[in-house]
Design a protein around this motif. Structure first.
Motif, PDB file in Angstrom:
ATOM      1  N   ALA A   1      71.452   5.009 106.064  1.00 64.63           N
ATOM      2  CA  ALA A   1      72.164   6.083 106.761  1.00 64.63           C
ATOM      3  C   ALA A   1      73.396   6.526 105.977  1.00 64.63           C
ATOM      4  N   GLU A   2      74.130   5.583 105.444  1.00 65.17           N
ATOM      5  CA  GLU A   2      75.340   5.899 104.680  1.00 65.17           C
ATOM      6  C   GLU A   2      75.000   6.684 103.423  1.00 65.17           C
ATOM      7  N   VAL A   3      73.966   6.252 102.699  1.00 69.66           N
ATOM      8  CA  VAL A   3      73.571   6.907 101.452  1.00 69.66           C
ATOM      9  C   VAL A   3      73.098   8.332 101.707  1.00 69.66           C
ATOM     10  N   VAL A   4      72.227   8.491 102.703  1.00 71.46           N
ATOM     11  CA  VAL A   4      71.699   9.808 103.044  1.00 71.46           C
ATOM     12  C   VAL A   4      72.818  10.720 103.533  1.00 71.46           C
ATOM     13  N   GLY A   5      73.739  10.178 104.311  1.00 72.06           N
ATOM     14  CA  GLY A   5      74.839  10.969 104.832  1.00 72.06           C
ATOM     15  C   GLY A   5      75.715  11.527 103.725  1.00 72.06           C
ATOM     16  N   ARG A   6      76.006  10.708 102.710  1.00 72.16           N
ATOM     17  CA  ARG A   6      76.824  11.185 101.591  1.00 72.16           C
ATOM     18  C   ARG A   6      76.134  12.321 100.848  1.00 72.16           C
ATOM     19  N   ALA A   7      74.844  12.165 100.603  1.00 74.43           N
ATOM     20  CA  ALA A   7      74.097  13.206  99.888  1.00 74.43           C
ATOM     21  C   ALA A   7      74.079  14.504 100.692  1.00 74.43           C
ATOM     22  N   ARG A   8      73.879  14.378 102.006  1.00 75.36           N
ATOM     23  CA  ARG A   8      73.872  15.544 102.880  1.00 75.36           C
ATOM     24  C   ARG A   8      75.218  16.253 102.847  1.00 75.36           C
ATOM     25  N   ASP A   9      76.303  15.480 102.905  1.00 77.38           N
ATOM     26  CA  ASP A   9      77.642  16.066 102.925  1.00 77.38           C
ATOM     27  C   ASP A   9      77.925  16.829 101.637  1.00 77.38           C
TER      28      ASP A   9
ATOM     29  N   PHE B   1      66.520   3.283  97.121  1.00 74.21           N
ATOM     30  CA  PHE B   1      65.485   2.250  97.144  1.00 74.21           C
ATOM     31  C   PHE B   1      65.083   1.821  95.735  1.00 74.21           C
ATOM     32  N   GLU B   2      65.166   2.740  94.770  1.00 68.63           N
ATOM     33  CA  GLU B   2      64.866   2.376  93.385  1.00 68.63           C
ATOM     34  C   GLU B   2      65.834   1.294  92.890  1.00 68.63           C
ATOM     35  N   GLY B   3      67.038   1.325  93.415  1.00 69.22           N
ATOM     36  CA  GLY B   3      68.024   0.314  93.060  1.00 69.22           C
ATOM     37  C   GLY B   3      67.948  -0.919  93.939  1.00 69.22           C
TER      38      GLY B   3
ATOM     39  N   ALA C   1      56.554  13.247  98.630  1.00 71.66           N
ATOM     40  CA  ALA C   1      56.913  13.475 100.031  1.00 71.66           C
ATOM     41  C   ALA C   1      58.178  14.315 100.139  1.00 71.66           C
ATOM     42  N   VAL C   2      59.162  14.051  99.278  1.00 71.28           N
ATOM     43  CA  VAL C   2      60.424  14.800  99.307  1.00 71.28           C
ATOM     44  C   VAL C   2      60.183  16.268  98.979  1.00 71.28           C
ATOM     45  N   ASN C   3      59.464  16.527  97.891  1.00 75.52           N
ATOM     46  CA  ASN C   3      59.241  17.905  97.468  1.00 75.52           C
ATOM     47  C   ASN C   3      58.422  18.681  98.506  1.00 75.52           C
ATOM     48  N   ALA C   4      57.394  18.035  99.059  1.00 72.91           N
ATOM     49  CA  ALA C   4      56.564  18.707 100.063  1.00 72.91           C
ATOM     50  C   ALA C   4      57.378  19.036 101.312  1.00 72.91           C
ATOM     51  N   THR C   5      58.225  18.102 101.746  1.00 66.93           N
ATOM     52  CA  THR C   5      59.033  18.326 102.945  1.00 66.93           C
ATOM     53  C   THR C   5      60.069  19.415 102.710  1.00 66.93           C
ATOM     54  N   ALA C   6      60.671  19.438 101.536  1.00 65.94           N
ATOM     55  CA  ALA C   6      61.671  20.462 101.229  1.00 65.94           C
ATOM     56  C   ALA C   6      61.044  21.854 101.262  1.00 65.94           C
TER      57      ALA C   6
ATOM     58  N   ILE D   1      68.981  26.716 102.479  1.00 66.10           N
ATOM     59  CA  ILE D   1      69.731  25.553 102.966  1.00 66.10           C
ATOM     60  C   ILE D   1      68.781  24.464 103.436  1.00 66.10           C
ATOM     61  N   GLY D   2      67.718  24.858 104.134  1.00 66.69           N
ATOM     62  CA  GLY D   2      66.734  23.876 104.572  1.00 66.69           C
ATOM     63  C   GLY D   2      66.106  23.145 103.400  1.00 66.69           C
ATOM     64  N   TYR D   3      65.872  23.873 102.321  1.00 68.49           N
ATOM     65  CA  TYR D   3      65.271  23.275 101.124  1.00 68.49           C
ATOM     66  C   TYR D   3      66.243  22.321 100.440  1.00 68.49           C
ATOM     67  N   THR D   4      67.449  22.810 100.127  1.00 69.04           N
ATOM     68  CA  THR D   4      68.382  21.992  99.356  1.00 69.04           C
ATOM     69  C   THR D   4      68.881  20.786 100.147  1.00 69.04           C
ATOM     70  N   GLY D   5      69.117  20.976 101.467  1.00 76.51           N
ATOM     71  CA  GLY D   5      69.569  19.842 102.278  1.00 76.51           C
ATOM     72  C   GLY D   5      68.530  18.746 102.333  1.00 76.51           C
ATOM     73  N   THR D   6      67.273  19.130 102.528  1.00 79.71           N
ATOM     74  CA  THR D   6      66.187  18.147 102.578  1.00 79.71           C
ATOM     75  C   THR D   6      66.013  17.469 101.229  1.00 79.71           C
ATOM     76  N   LEU D   7      66.078  18.256 100.164  1.00 82.21           N
ATOM     77  CA  LEU D   7      65.895  17.703  98.816  1.00 82.21           C
ATOM     78  C   LEU D   7      66.993  16.697  98.478  1.00 82.21           C
ATOM     79  N   ALA D   8      68.239  17.036  98.802  1.00 79.42           N
ATOM     80  CA  ALA D   8      69.354  16.141  98.495  1.00 79.42           C
ATOM     81  C   ALA D   8      69.222  14.817  99.241  1.00 79.42           C
ATOM     82  N   MET D   9      68.870  14.887 100.526  1.00 77.41           N
ATOM     83  CA  MET D   9      68.751  13.671 101.325  1.00 77.41           C
ATOM     84  C   MET D   9      67.583  12.809 100.845  1.00 77.41           C
ATOM     85  N   GLY D  10      66.458  13.455 100.551  1.00 83.25           N
ATOM     86  CA  GLY D  10      65.284  12.704 100.110  1.00 83.25           C
ATOM     87  C   GLY D  10      65.487  12.024  98.774  1.00 83.25           C
ATOM     88  N   ARG D  11      66.048  12.750  97.820  1.00 85.62           N
ATOM     89  CA  ARG D  11      66.256  12.155  96.491  1.00 85.62           C
ATOM     90  C   ARG D  11      67.283  11.029  96.538  1.00 85.62           C
TER      91      ARG D  11
END
Length: 396
Positions: free
Chosen positions: A301-309, A291-293, A191-196, A275-285
């Motif tokens: 929200a906090e986790v995704v926000g840090r990756a986005r930043d 969740f793997e952890g 899902a992450v790769n397809a969306t990116a 930018i659309g690709y890398t931003g989406t990829l960073a947030m998704g991964r």
């Protein structure tokens, strides 16, 4: 701030986790008694499920006969040195059931099946990647099977098993992910790769200023919902702040993209794609690893926000490097030569411009190589679509 996406509508369209949890699934496992003990134990553990809707049957051969179960959603043969593995797999497929052959003896299993007159399908033979198992000592003299199931080897086997399941059982892939943990990460990363890649394409084709953000945001929101669903984490309306974080991410990515476009205006569309690709990829991964952890939806929200930043900061710092302008000028010259040589052939010019512009921002360090490759692939597919619509070689 006006949110450009109807969050409730996105949630309403999301996959119903409760429905997937109650979807019955059936797996038939056929265990070759000559298979290495570690791979037998690994498969038993991987398919252990607490779900009352997941039925897993197991037969050991040759002590017991292998009989195809047409009602099964999938079958697994844990292969060793039995010469009948190829025939068993063919019989199961003939009954209409996809079959995965799991082994740590891939070359031997394939050779034995070939010699027996029932070769196994390459795509159905699942083993750890050789690079993920222990380095082989020189005294092994080239004999490296069976692969040892080290920690990395076991993770590699889980990855390949999960990828096989989501491809072979597409109609019930979410139900399989909820029942069996090893399916969750491959399903989420798909899902992450397809969306990116989709967001890279949106950056390439959307022309109206600001029109790309709502579409990219909608894609990112759906991506997060798909990831949460794969890990059994429902996202209801009361959890709207998690999706609001994605909206904030879209604004941040858009802001840095605008700055980069202003700096290198000739390649604005390629920069937006990257930018659309890398931003989406960073947030998704980031969401997948969270969740793997065993993370819960509460802190997503906090986790995704840090990756986005981090993604935004990396792109913004690259903007200040002098090499960006130099790379852009070189790309402009390349595009010009391509246009002259094409002499009015629209499709090659579009493709060359896409490749040159994305290569420019990548070589300047704005985005990593995978992002450039994905954006270029999207550009090529776009030019192919134009060619099919208007005819290759059409003259202006």
């Amino acid at each position: 701030m006006q949110i450009p996406v109807d969050i409730k509508a996105v949630i309403d369209e999301a996959t119903n986790i409760d429905e997937a949890r109650e979807t019955p699934i059936s797996v038939s496992i056929y265990m070759d008694e000559t298979a290495p003990g570690d791979v037998q134990a690994h498969v038993r553990q991987a398919f252990a499920s607490a779900s009352v809707h997941a039925r897993v049957s197991m037969v050991y051969f040759p002590s017991f006969p292998v009989v195809a179960a047409p009602e099964a959603d999938m079958a697994v043969i844990v292969a060793g040195l039995d010469e009948h593995v190829g025939r068993y797999a063919a019989d199961i497929r003939a009954a209409g059931v996809p079959v995965m052959i799991v082994t740590t003896l891939p070359e031997l299993v394939a050779e034995i099946a070939e010699a027996s007159g029932h070769p196994v399908l390459h795509d159905d033979l699942v083993a750890p990647a050789i690079d993920d198992v222990l380095a082989l000592p020189e005294e092994a003299n080239g004999v490296h099977e069976p692969y040892p199931l080290t920690v990395d080897g076991a993770l590699s086997l889980n990855k390949r098993m999960g990828e096989w399941v989501i491809e072979a059982c597409r109609d019930k892939r979410l139900a399989f992910a909820l029942a069996f943990r090893f399916v969750r990460k491959p399903l989420s990363l798909e899902a992450v790769n397809a969306t990116a890649v989709q967001n890279a394409g949106i950056g390439l084709v959307v022309i109206l200023p600001g029109a790309d953000m709502p579409i990219m945001t909608l894609n990112q929101a759906k991506m997060l919902l798909q990831i949460a669903a794969a890990y059994g984490q429902p996202m209801a309306v009361e959890r709207v702040k998690e999706l609001a974080a994605v909206v904030g991410g879209a604004f941040a990515c858009r802001a840095v993209a605008r700055q980069l476009v202003a700096f290198v205006p000739a390649f604005g569309w390629a920069i937006k794609a990257a930018i659309g690709y890398t931003g989406t990829l960073a947030m998704g991964r980031a969401a997948v690893e969270y969740f793997e952890g065993d993370g819960k939806i509460d802190h997503l929200a906090e986790v995704v926000g840090r990756a986005r930043d981090k993604a935004v900061m990396a792109a913004d710092s690259a903007r200040k490097q002098p090499s960006v302008a130099a790379a852009a000028k070189a790309a402009a010259a390349k595009v010009g030569r391509a246009a002259s040589n094409a002499a009015g052939n629209v499709v090659p010019v579009a493709s060359s411009m896409a490749s040159s512009a994305v290569d420019a921002v990548a070589s300047a360090g704005v985005v990593p190589g995978p992002a450039a490759k994905a954006a270029t692939n999207v550009a090529h597919r776009l030019s192919d679509t134009v060619a099919n619509r208007f005819g290759r070689g059409s003259r202006a």
